[in-house]
Scaffold this active site. Structure first.
Site, PDB file in Angstrom:
ATOM      1  N   GLN A 314       0.744  -1.101  -0.117  1.00 16.23           N
ATOM      2  CA  GLN A 314       0.185  -0.131  -0.051  1.00 16.23           C
ATOM      3  C   GLN A 314       0.985   1.181   0.044  1.00 16.23           C
ATOM      4  O   GLN A 314       1.757   1.438   0.910  1.00 16.23           O
ATOM      5  CB  GLN A 314      -0.996   0.065   1.240  1.00 16.23           C
ATOM      6  CG  GLN A 314      -1.953  -1.167   1.038  1.00 16.23           C
ATOM      7  CD  GLN A 314      -3.117  -0.974   2.187  1.00 16.23           C
ATOM      8  OE1 GLN A 314      -4.234  -1.711   2.043  1.00 16.23           O
ATOM      9  NE2 GLN A 314      -2.724  -0.488   3.155  1.00 16.23           N
ATOM     10  N   HIS A 333      -7.472   2.196   0.789  1.00 11.73           N
ATOM     11  CA  HIS A 333      -7.631   1.776   2.120  1.00 11.73           C
ATOM     12  C   HIS A 333      -8.424   2.859   2.745  1.00 11.73           C
ATOM     13  O   HIS A 333      -7.696   3.729   3.427  1.00 11.73           O
ATOM     14  CB  HIS A 333      -6.523   0.951   2.665  1.00 11.73           C
ATOM     15  CG  HIS A 333      -6.730   0.381   3.864  1.00 11.73           C
ATOM     16  ND1 HIS A 333      -5.684  -0.323   4.645  1.00 11.73           N
ATOM     17  CD2 HIS A 333      -7.697   0.229   4.620  1.00 11.73           C
ATOM     18  CE1 HIS A 333      -6.065  -0.799   5.763  1.00 11.73           C
ATOM     19  NE2 HIS A 333      -7.441  -0.460   5.771  1.00 11.73           N
TER      20      HIS A 333
END
Length: 390
Positions: A314, A333
C-alpha cells in the site's frame, strides 16, 4: 525530549480542505461492550476535520512542540532514500496508519537505534514486524476499536454493492445510458443468502449484527467462540475453520488480523471450495488472500465478485491486477479512515503518547507488544513466528 516520526497520507489533490460537507459529528463516548472512546487530557483539533493527511498531522503538532518534542510528518515512506528512512535512525516514536503504512521491517527496526514506541493510528499493526519489536523491546500500540464500526459499515456497503451490482449500474448513469437489462443481469437480493465471517471479533461481530436485519443466514468461524447467548440472539452457525464454513456461504467477509496463521488463507484451494458465484469481501488485510487466486476466480466465474479496500503493498502500483480484474468493488484503503474515525484515532494516539511521556501504563486494550512479548489486545489477536512470544 523525544523525536516523533509520523507517516501520513498526502493531502487532497486540490489542497487541504477549507470547509467540510458537515458541521459536526454525532457524539460517541463508548463502543459496544462498554469500552470508552479515547480519553486524552486534551486535543488540539476539530472533530470532523481531515486529520489523517500530512497537513492534519493527527492534531499533534501543538501538543508535541509546546512540550519541546520534535515532530516530523511525511508521506514519503517507500522509495530508496525516503524521508521516512532518513529520519528513522534517531526517532524515538513512529506513528503511521494502516491506510498508508510505514512498514517497520526487521531491518528498519535494527537501524532505528532510538526506537521505543510504534503507534498505529487506527487498528491493525501487521505493518510492524512484531517479532523484531519483541526482540528489541519496542512497545507496539494501536487505537483499538477506534474505527471498527467504520470498517463494519464499509463491509455492509460493499456486500450490498456487489450483490445488487450497484457500481456498474451507477457507471451506466455516468456514461449517459439507461441500460436496465445490463444492470440487473448480475443483480440479486441479499435476503435469504448465507453470509459468513472469518473472525468474529469487534469488526466481525459488528458486521453480523448489521446484517441480521436483512434476513440472511449467518455463519462464523473464530479461534474464540462467541457466547451461546450471542449465537442464539443472532441465529449464528459456528464452524471450526474457514474451510468448514465457506462451502455453505453465498457471501464471505474476512475480518481477521494478518498473522502467520491467516497469511495466504484464501488460496486457490479455499476459493475453489466456495460456492460458485459467491462473493468475497476483504477489508482485513490483502495478504490473507492470494492475489492471483482472486483474479483467476473472478475471471473464471468461481467468484461473482470481490470487494475490499486492502492491498499489498500500500499504495498498490498501477499494474496491480486487482485494479483491472472483472466484477470487483475495490477502493483504496479508506474503510477505517472516515472523518468520524479520524477524530477517534487521533485522540487515541494522543492518549497513548500522554501515557508514554508520563511513564504511565498504556491502556491494556491498546497494547500489541510490550516488555518483550505480545500483550493486551495483541496477545488475544496476534501470533508470532517466535514460539516463546506466543
Amino acid at each position: 525530549m523525544a523525536k516523533v516520526l509520523c507517516v501520513l497520507y498526502d493531502d487532497p489533490i486540490d489542497g487541504y480542505p477549507t470547509s467540510y460537507a458537515r458541521d459536526d459529528l454525532p457524539r460517541v463516548d463508548h463502543y459496544p461492550g462498554g469500552q470508552t472512546t479515547p480519553t486524552p487530557q486534551g486535543t488540539d483539533f476539530t472533530p470532523g476535520h481531515l486529520l489523517g493527511s500530512v497537513s492534519g498531522g493527527l492534531g499533534l503538532r501543538q501538543f508535541l512542540e509546546s512540550r519541546g518534542h520534535t515532530l516530523v510528518v511525511t508521506s514519503d515512506k517507500d522509495q530508496d532514500g525516503s524521508v521516512f528512512d532518513r529520519e528513522l535512525p534517531d526517532a524515538d516514536v513512529v506513528i503511521s496508519q494502516p491506510f498508508w503504512p510505514a512498514y517497520l521491517t526487521a531491518d528498519r527496526i535494527a537501524r532505528a537505534k532510538n526506537l521505543k514506541l510504534a503507534i498505529t493510528a487506527g487498528i491493525g499493526s501487521d505493518h510492524v514486524d512484531l517479532d523484531a519489536a519483541i526482540a528489541r523491546g519496542v512497545t507496539v500500540a494501536e487505537v483499538t476499536y477506534s474505527n471498527s464500526i467504520s470498517v463494519a459499515e464499509h463491509v455492509v456497503m460493499m456486500t450490498l454493492s456487489l450483490v445488487r451490482n450497484y457500481l456498474p449500474s451507477h457507471q451506466w448513469v455516468l456514461d449517459g445510458g439507461w441500460n436496465i437489462a445490463d444492470c440487473v443481469a448480475r443483480s440479486y437480493d441479499l435476503e435469504g443468502m448465507h453470509v459468513g465471517t472469518v473472525a468474529a471479533g469487534r469488526i466481525g461481530t459488528a458486521v453480523l449484527r448489521r446484517l441480521a436485519p436483512f434476513d440472511v443466514k449467518l455463519h462464523y468461524t473464530d479461534n474464540h467462540r462467541l457466547p451461546e447467548s450471542v449465537e442464539q440472539e443472532l441465529g449464528l452457525t459456528f464452524h471450526p475453520s474457514a474451510a468448514d464454513m465457506v462451502p455453505y456461504c453465498d457471501v464471505v467477509t474476512i475480518n481477521a488480523p494478518l498473522h502467520p496463521q491467516t497469511e495466504g488463507l484464501f488460496d486457490e484451494k479455499l476459493i475453489g471450495a466456495m460456492k460458485r458465484g459467491a462473493y468475497l469481501i476483504n477489508t482485513a488485510r490483502a495478504k490473507i488472500c492470494d492475489r492471483d487466486a482472486v483474479d483467476h476466480a473472478l475471471r473464471s466465474g468461481q467468484l461473482a465478485g470481490y470487494a475490499g479496500d486492502v492491498w499489498y503493498p500500500q499504495p498498490a502500483g498501477p499494474d496491480h491486477p486487482w485494479r483491472t480484474m472483472p466484477h470487483h468493488g475495490m477502493t483504496p484503503h479508506i474503510s477505517g479512515s472516515t472523518l468520524s474515525a479520524q477524530a477517534r484515532y487521533a485522540a487515541g494516539t494522543r492518549e497513548i503518547l500522554e501515557s508514554w511521556f508520563a511513564g504511565a501504563p498504556i491502556r491494556d486494550e491498546y497494547l500489541i507488544v510490550d516488555k518483550g512479548a505480545l500483550a493486551g489486545t495483541g496477545a488475544h489477536s496476534y501470533s508470532t513466528a517466535t514460539p516463546a512470544a506466543r
